[in-house]
Scaffold this motif. Structure first.
Motif, PDB file in Angstrom:
ATOM      1  N   UNK A   1      28.952  46.062  68.211  1.00 25.10           N
ATOM      2  CA  UNK A   1      29.356  44.777  67.642  1.00 25.10           C
ATOM      3  C   UNK A   1      30.853  44.617  67.853  1.00 25.10           C
ATOM      4  N   UNK A   2      31.310  43.363  67.798  1.00 28.93           N
ATOM      5  CA  UNK A   2      32.730  43.075  67.990  1.00 28.93           C
ATOM      6  C   UNK A   2      33.224  42.196  66.863  1.00 28.93           C
ATOM      7  N   UNK A   3      34.395  42.527  66.329  1.00 29.18           N
ATOM      8  CA  UNK A   3      35.026  41.707  65.295  1.00 29.18           C
ATOM      9  C   UNK A   3      36.527  41.920  65.342  1.00 29.18           C
ATOM     10  N   UNK A   4      37.273  40.830  65.427  1.00 31.03           N
ATOM     11  CA  UNK A   4      38.722  40.913  65.351  1.00 31.03           C
ATOM     12  C   UNK A   4      39.388  41.807  66.370  1.00 31.03           C
TER      13      UNK A   4
ATOM     14  N   UNK B   1      36.943  41.229  77.437  1.00 34.25           N
ATOM     15  CA  UNK B   1      38.375  40.927  77.350  1.00 34.25           C
ATOM     16  C   UNK B   1      38.865  40.826  75.908  1.00 34.25           C
ATOM     17  N   UNK B   2      38.003  40.439  74.988  1.00 33.45           N
ATOM     18  CA  UNK B   2      38.413  40.300  73.595  1.00 33.45           C
ATOM     19  C   UNK B   2      38.484  41.603  72.833  1.00 33.45           C
ATOM     20  N   UNK B   3      38.048  42.688  73.447  1.00 29.96           N
ATOM     21  CA  UNK B   3      38.074  43.997  72.783  1.00 29.96           C
ATOM     22  C   UNK B   3      39.388  44.696  73.082  1.00 29.96           C
ATOM     23  N   UNK B   4      40.111  45.071  72.033  1.00 29.41           N
ATOM     24  CA  UNK B   4      41.386  45.765  72.190  1.00 29.41           C
ATOM     25  C   UNK B   4      41.297  47.239  71.812  1.00 29.41           C
TER      26      UNK B   4
ATOM     27  N   UNK C   1      30.550  50.602  78.578  1.00 30.48           N
ATOM     28  CA  UNK C   1      30.855  49.734  79.714  1.00 30.48           C
ATOM     29  C   UNK C   1      31.078  48.304  79.245  1.00 30.48           C
ATOM     30  N   UNK C   2      30.239  47.863  78.304  1.00 29.03           N
ATOM     31  CA  UNK C   2      30.417  46.524  77.720  1.00 29.03           C
ATOM     32  C   UNK C   2      31.775  46.401  77.035  1.00 29.03           C
ATOM     33  N   UNK C   3      32.127  47.371  76.189  1.00 24.49           N
ATOM     34  CA  UNK C   3      33.378  47.304  75.436  1.00 24.49           C
ATOM     35  C   UNK C   3      34.590  47.326  76.367  1.00 24.49           C
TER      36      UNK C   3
ATOM     37  N   UNK D   1      32.810  48.085  67.740  1.00 25.83           N
ATOM     38  CA  UNK D   1      32.260  49.250  67.048  1.00 25.83           C
ATOM     39  C   UNK D   1      30.956  49.649  67.721  1.00 25.83           C
ATOM     40  N   UNK D   2      30.913  50.879  68.204  1.00 27.53           N
ATOM     41  CA  UNK D   2      29.726  51.423  68.863  1.00 27.53           C
ATOM     42  C   UNK D   2      29.140  52.480  67.936  1.00 27.53           C
ATOM     43  N   UNK D   3      27.868  52.317  67.579  1.00 28.08           N
ATOM     44  CA  UNK D   3      27.231  53.185  66.593  1.00 28.08           C
ATOM     45  C   UNK D   3      26.043  53.929  67.199  1.00 28.08           C
ATOM     46  N   UNK D   4      26.100  55.254  67.166  1.00 28.67           N
ATOM     47  CA  UNK D   4      24.940  56.063  67.536  1.00 28.67           C
ATOM     48  C   UNK D   4      23.911  55.881  66.426  1.00 28.67           C
ATOM     49  N   UNK D   5      22.753  55.351  66.754  1.00 30.27           N
ATOM     50  CA  UNK D   5      21.793  54.964  65.720  1.00 30.27           C
ATOM     51  C   UNK D   5      20.438  55.626  65.952  1.00 30.27           C
TER      52      UNK D   5
END
Length: 261
Positions: free
Chosen positions: A9-12, A47-50, A41-43, A16-20
């Motif tokens: 998921x992405x926020x601000x 471009x919005x992920x810092x 790879x997605x993260x 956040x990548x969660x092993x589930x």
């Protein structure tokens, strides 16, 4: 994303990548590694992920290889790519350990730039007790660990505490369980304040400069320093400082784990 072994998921500005896969203590199965590769790879491409936060679901962060898989040894062919993605990531990666980690899980911890764990977590390099060796994870772990401690825990397989893990360099910090999210928020908030290009370059400096001869290092770093002062990002940062305003990249400060001052 129901039924998946890795969630993201992405926020601000924070991904956040969660092993589930709590049913097997987030073991490194072929399926989990495949989905973790996809999520990273997605993260990295978003471009919005810092900043990237890697965490887990359930009481265990990662138990290492999934020994119940019929071809568990073959999973190791995917693991080096995962470790390389994290280690070489131009975006800072913070490991938020939700709990205990063992064996291969410690390779993930060591690959991250920051690793924060609750004081109740425990750790162990259990490979030798199974008649195997901590081969691949040695590449990341031995770059973090005190050499004497590495020999002690690699060779004995002994369980050690989160406080001890911080003492020997495996963790950035071990904190009371109730302070875990606030501590992760502190680091992600600080990282969001840095220039993206500057962060990526500084990550390389931390790894590469200690191995340089002093004279060569000073020469290269003088050139790099001059280049960064005249770069577009550097000029924006200096203008923002002089004008007492946030730099252009500082507009994104909210994070999944809250703001940090």
């Amino acid at each position: 994303m129901t039924g998946r072994l890795v969630r993201h998921a992405k926020a601000g500005g924070v991904a956040t990548i969660t092993l589930d896969s709590p049913h097997n203590r987030n073991a490194l199965s072929a399926g989990l590694l495949r989905e973790l590769d996809e999520a990273l790879t997605w993260a990295l491409g978003e471009s919005g992920v810092r900043v990237i936060v890697l965490t887990g679901a359930g009481p265990v962060f990662c138990a290492g290889a999934d020994l119940k898989e019929p071809k568990a040894a073959q999973v190791t062919t995917a693991f080096p790519d995962i470790l390389s993605l994290i280690w070489e990531s131009p975006k800072p990666v913070v490991c938020r350990l939700n709990g205990t980690a063992r064996a291969g899980g410690l390779g993930l911890v060591a690959a991250c730039d920051f690793a924060i764990a609750p004081e109740t977590a425990s750790f162990a390099f259990t490979e030798v007790r199974l008649g195997v060796v901590p081969a691949m994870i040695a590449v990341t772990c031995l770059r973090r660990l005190d050499p004497r401690a590495a020999a002690e825990y690699f060779l004995t397989g002994e369980v050690f505490t989160a406080r001890r893990a911080a003492e020997i360099g495996l963790l950035t910090r071990a904190v009371p369980d109730e302070d875990l999210d606030a501590t992760v928020a502190h680091y992600t908030g600080m990282l969001l304040r840095g220039g993206p290009e500057a962060l990526a370059i500084t990550k390389r400096l931390v790894r590469e400069v200690p191995a340089m001869p002093v004279e060569e290092g000073l020469r290269q770093m003088a050139a790099l320093s001059a280049q960064r002062f005249t770069s577009e990002e550097g000029q924006e940062g200096i203008r923002a400082f002089m004008e007492k305003r946030p730099p252009a990249w500082g507009a994104v400060l909210g994070t999944t784990w809250g703001d940090a001052s």
